[in-house]
Design a protein around this motif. Sequence first.
Motif, mmCIF file in Angstrom:
data_model
loop_
_atom_site.group_PDB
_atom_site.id
_atom_site.type_symbol
_atom_site.label_atom_id
_atom_site.label_comp_id
_atom_site.label_asym_id
_atom_site.label_seq_id
_atom_site.Cartn_x
_atom_site.Cartn_y
_atom_site.Cartn_z
ATOM 1 N N GLU A 99 21.513 73.119 23.109
ATOM 2 C CA GLU A 99 22.399 73.460 24.396
ATOM 3 C C GLU A 99 23.080 72.373 25.188
ATOM 4 O O GLU A 99 24.051 72.287 25.426
ATOM 5 C CB GLU A 99 21.648 74.569 25.459
ATOM 6 N N GLN A 100 22.061 71.529 25.395
ATOM 7 C CA GLN A 100 22.428 70.043 25.939
ATOM 8 C C GLN A 100 23.492 69.261 25.127
ATOM 9 O O GLN A 100 24.648 68.870 25.405
ATOM 10 C CB GLN A 100 21.257 69.130 26.327
ATOM 11 N N ALA A 103 26.818 71.018 24.858
ATOM 12 C CA ALA A 103 27.919 71.082 26.154
ATOM 13 C C ALA A 103 28.779 69.964 26.082
ATOM 14 O O ALA A 103 29.665 69.965 26.799
ATOM 15 C CB ALA A 103 26.970 70.964 27.501
ATOM 16 N N VAL A 123 32.021 75.577 35.634
ATOM 17 C CA VAL A 123 31.062 75.576 34.091
ATOM 18 C C VAL A 123 30.313 74.307 34.306
ATOM 19 O O VAL A 123 29.186 74.432 33.838
ATOM 20 C CB VAL A 123 31.933 75.906 32.846
ATOM 21 N N ARG A 126 27.464 74.176 37.027
ATOM 22 C CA ARG A 126 26.513 75.372 36.699
ATOM 23 C C ARG A 126 25.863 74.756 35.643
ATOM 24 O O ARG A 126 24.597 74.771 35.683
ATOM 25 C CB ARG A 126 27.357 76.745 36.530
ATOM 26 N N ASP A 127 26.470 74.514 34.442
ATOM 27 C CA ASP A 127 25.636 74.399 33.313
ATOM 28 C C ASP A 127 25.093 73.048 33.092
ATOM 29 O O ASP A 127 23.543 73.001 32.606
ATOM 30 C CB ASP A 127 26.486 74.493 31.812
ATOM 31 N N ALA A 128 25.790 72.041 33.494
ATOM 32 C CA ALA A 128 24.979 70.631 33.218
ATOM 33 C C ALA A 128 24.196 70.088 34.386
ATOM 34 O O ALA A 128 23.342 69.231 34.196
ATOM 35 C CB ALA A 128 26.193 69.570 32.884
ATOM 36 N N GLY A 130 23.048 72.327 37.069
ATOM 37 C CA GLY A 130 22.170 73.217 37.572
ATOM 38 C C GLY A 130 22.783 73.682 39.223
ATOM 39 O O GLY A 130 21.964 74.144 40.016
ATOM 40 N N TYR A 151 33.173 80.681 37.205
ATOM 41 C CA TYR A 151 32.128 80.412 36.282
ATOM 42 C C TYR A 151 32.034 81.574 34.993
ATOM 43 O O TYR A 151 32.109 81.153 33.794
ATOM 44 C CB TYR A 151 30.844 80.597 36.843
ATOM 45 N N GLN A 155 33.077 80.748 30.908
ATOM 46 C CA GLN A 155 32.043 81.086 29.876
ATOM 47 C C GLN A 155 32.714 81.998 29.038
ATOM 48 O O GLN A 155 32.519 81.993 27.665
ATOM 49 C CB GLN A 155 30.845 81.769 30.720
ATOM 50 N N ARG A 162 33.134 79.263 20.602
ATOM 51 C CA ARG A 162 31.971 78.302 20.235
ATOM 52 C C ARG A 162 31.496 78.790 19.019
ATOM 53 O O ARG A 162 31.505 80.057 18.355
ATOM 54 C CB ARG A 162 30.824 78.707 21.256
#
Length: 297
Positions: A99-100, A103, A123, A126-128, A130, A151, A155, A162
């Motif tokens: 996931e990292q 991104a 995004v 939030r995702d990178a 937190g 957000y 997504q 993706r």
Amino acid sequence: MDMAQEFESHRPRLFSLAYRMLGSAAEAEDAVQDAYLRWHGVEPGQVAAPGPWLAKVVTNLCLNRLTSARAQREEYPGPWLPEPVRTDAGVLGPMETAEQRDAVSFAVLTMMERLSAPERAAVVLRDAFGYSHRDIAGVLDCSEANARQLYRRAQQHLADGRPRFASSREQDGELLARFLAAAAEGAMDQLEQLLADQVVVWSDGGGKVSAARRPVVGRDNVAHFLVGLFSRWVSGVRIGFAEANGVPVVVGWEDGELTAVGAVELGEGGITGIQLIRNPDKLAFLATQLRELSQNA
């Protein structure tokens, strides 16, 4: 800790934020430097929480840059791809999970271009990093409900494009080596076996070097394009491997200058996407990183 030291302790995180927002290492560095100038104008002790304050400043600087960048990228000659950045040196934070790595992949950063600037910020934060929806609302000066909506929309847009296939670094590295060997040798049959039916090549020359102005689509078209490209290009080019944006990449050097970076996307049917970055402006940051790696080896 004085003001300069305080800022430097946050610089890696700020660069990581700006790069994810902008898809450009050069512009990310400029945004971080602009944030430093604003930080320099603050009275010591005036900011109670420097980290969140600086993150908000950088985010807003990136939002402003994205507004002008969008207009420029609409006139960009040929496909636009993000600048490659080494990810095996911690510049963009940890890359231990799929996931990292996903991104900061070329595919995801390219898809981020579909998002509005606030969606992109939501995004990334939030995702990178937190951030809670409440924290995002504070950065974007909107309601918490609006932050949630931004957000969620982001997504949804990203999920549509993706890749559904998760591969390991080892799989990516092995596939890349086989792909490079087949293309360099002109082994059309071997190359076609590695490609998915609807594989796409994006080639970013920025109008400064020779590159396909439109995506090349389909196994047969891509195979012929790659064999022709390598037959013209490989002579006099030193080929190597590196890691950028969470995946193994091919790097090409000519007369000591980095002139090409290539990455592949793996799907269930084989290679589904190939990104070729040849715009010299987009290779300068990675070239510096690779030279530093060589000097420290």
